[in-house]
Design an enzyme around this catalytic site. Structure first.
Site, PDB file in Angstrom:
ATOM      1  N   SER A  20       2.774 -34.632 -15.040  1.00 20.01           N
ATOM      2  CA  SER A  20       1.825 -34.140 -14.050  1.00 20.01           C
ATOM      3  C   SER A  20       0.732 -35.183 -13.862  1.00 20.01           C
ATOM      4  O   SER A  20       0.508 -36.024 -14.750  1.00 20.01           O
ATOM      5  CB  SER A  20       1.198 -32.823 -14.533  1.00 20.01           C
ATOM      6  OG  SER A  20       0.102 -32.440 -13.736  1.00 20.01           O
ATOM      7  N   TYR A  49      -2.283 -26.613 -20.580  1.00 14.09           N
ATOM      8  CA  TYR A  49      -1.383 -27.292 -19.646  1.00 14.09           C
ATOM      9  C   TYR A  49      -1.594 -28.803 -19.685  1.00 14.09           C
ATOM     10  O   TYR A  49      -0.638 -29.578 -19.783  1.00 14.09           O
ATOM     11  CB  TYR A  49      -1.630 -26.748 -18.244  1.00 14.09           C
ATOM     12  CG  TYR A  49      -0.725 -27.324 -17.177  1.00 14.09           C
ATOM     13  CD1 TYR A  49       0.529 -26.772 -16.932  1.00 14.09           C
ATOM     14  CD2 TYR A  49      -1.123 -28.413 -16.405  1.00 14.09           C
ATOM     15  CE1 TYR A  49       1.356 -27.284 -15.945  1.00 14.09           C
ATOM     16  CE2 TYR A  49      -0.304 -28.939 -15.421  1.00 14.09           C
ATOM     17  CZ  TYR A  49       0.936 -28.377 -15.191  1.00 14.09           C
ATOM     18  OH  TYR A  49       1.757 -28.893 -14.225  1.00 14.09           O
TER      19      TYR A  49
END
Length: 254
Positions: free
Chosen positions: A146, A159
């Site tokens: 990400s 996350y």
């Protein structure tokens, strides 16, 4: 005629978290490039998505699996090995979840869920796939990182921690597996208009703040991931090892 290096005909691919969003965009791209694709997801909708690909004349099957459950992951690996007779050419570790809390309030049970799915299951399946690929002398392991592997977010401590670790895990595995014919790389999606980001899209102030930082002046769509995953899954990337390829509209350049 010289073979198209992006042609995946004859290749077997597994992609997790592929019933919707980025996983679906990548699964469709791999199938359109010629691969036989096994879509894996906890959502029963994945069966319909595989059928949708078959209706287009593409090769696909679906397996429903809760990747948070280590026993079910073990059963999944056995099922896939049997179905593919050990010939796994490509794996895309995409399944993930997002749970948002301020760092000082983040529940440990939710931390465990995010780390288990977004990091531990990624390593578990990458390790398994790597062992199969070593026997073949070639393979492509593609992990989905990400932009939050580098640029941290807000209220997303679990996350961001997991995605940062996915990037480092990818590099470390590439250091060990590249000489064995296995390419290990990761893709770093930017801000995408997918279900996992519904909370951000619905937060007008945060949505505007993030949008201003994207040079492309738009949020990504699932189909924006297709080219990157096909490239890293194909022979065209045989000398590409341990990279994190951003697909972010230029977000990380700002």
């Amino acid at each position: 005629m010289k073979r198209n290096p992006f042609d995946l005909t004859g290749k077997n691919a597994v992609i997790t978290g592929s019933s919707q969003g980025l996983g679906w965009g990548m699964a469709k791209g791999l199938a359109e490039a010629g691969a036989f694709v096994i879509l894996v997801d906890i959502n029963p909708k994945v069966v319909e998505k595989a059928e949708e690909l078959r209706e287009q004349g593409l090769q696909a099957e679906a397996i429903i699996c809760d990747l948070l459950d280590r026993l079910k992951r073990s059963e999944l690996k056995k099922t896939i090995e049997k179905r593919l007779e050990g010939k796994l050419d490509i794996i895309v570790n995409n399944a993930g979840i997002q749970i948002r809390y301020p760092a000082l309030e983040f529940p440990m049970e939710d931390w465990d869920k995010v780390i288990e799915l977004n990091l531990t299951s990624v390593f578990d399946l990458a390790q398994w796939a790597g062992n199969l690929m070593v026997k073949l002398g070639k393979g492509k392991i593609i992990n989905i990182a990400s932009v939050n592997s580098i640029a941290a977010g807000i209220n997303t401590v679990a996350y961001c921690s997991a995605k940062g670790a996915v990037m480092q895990m990818t590099k470390t595995m590439a250091n060990e597996l590249s000489s064995l014919g296995i390419n290990v790389n990761c893709i770093a999606p930017g801000y995408m208009a997918t279900p996992i980001n519904t909370a951000l899209v619905n937060d007008e102030a945060r949505f505007a703040e993030l949008s201003q930082r994207i040079p492309a002046k738009r949020w990504g769509q699932p189909q924006d991931m297709a080219g990157a995953v096909v490239y890293l899954a194909s022979d065209a990337s045989d000398y590409v090892c341990g990279v994190m390829l951003p697909v972010d509209g230029g977000y990380l350049s700002r």
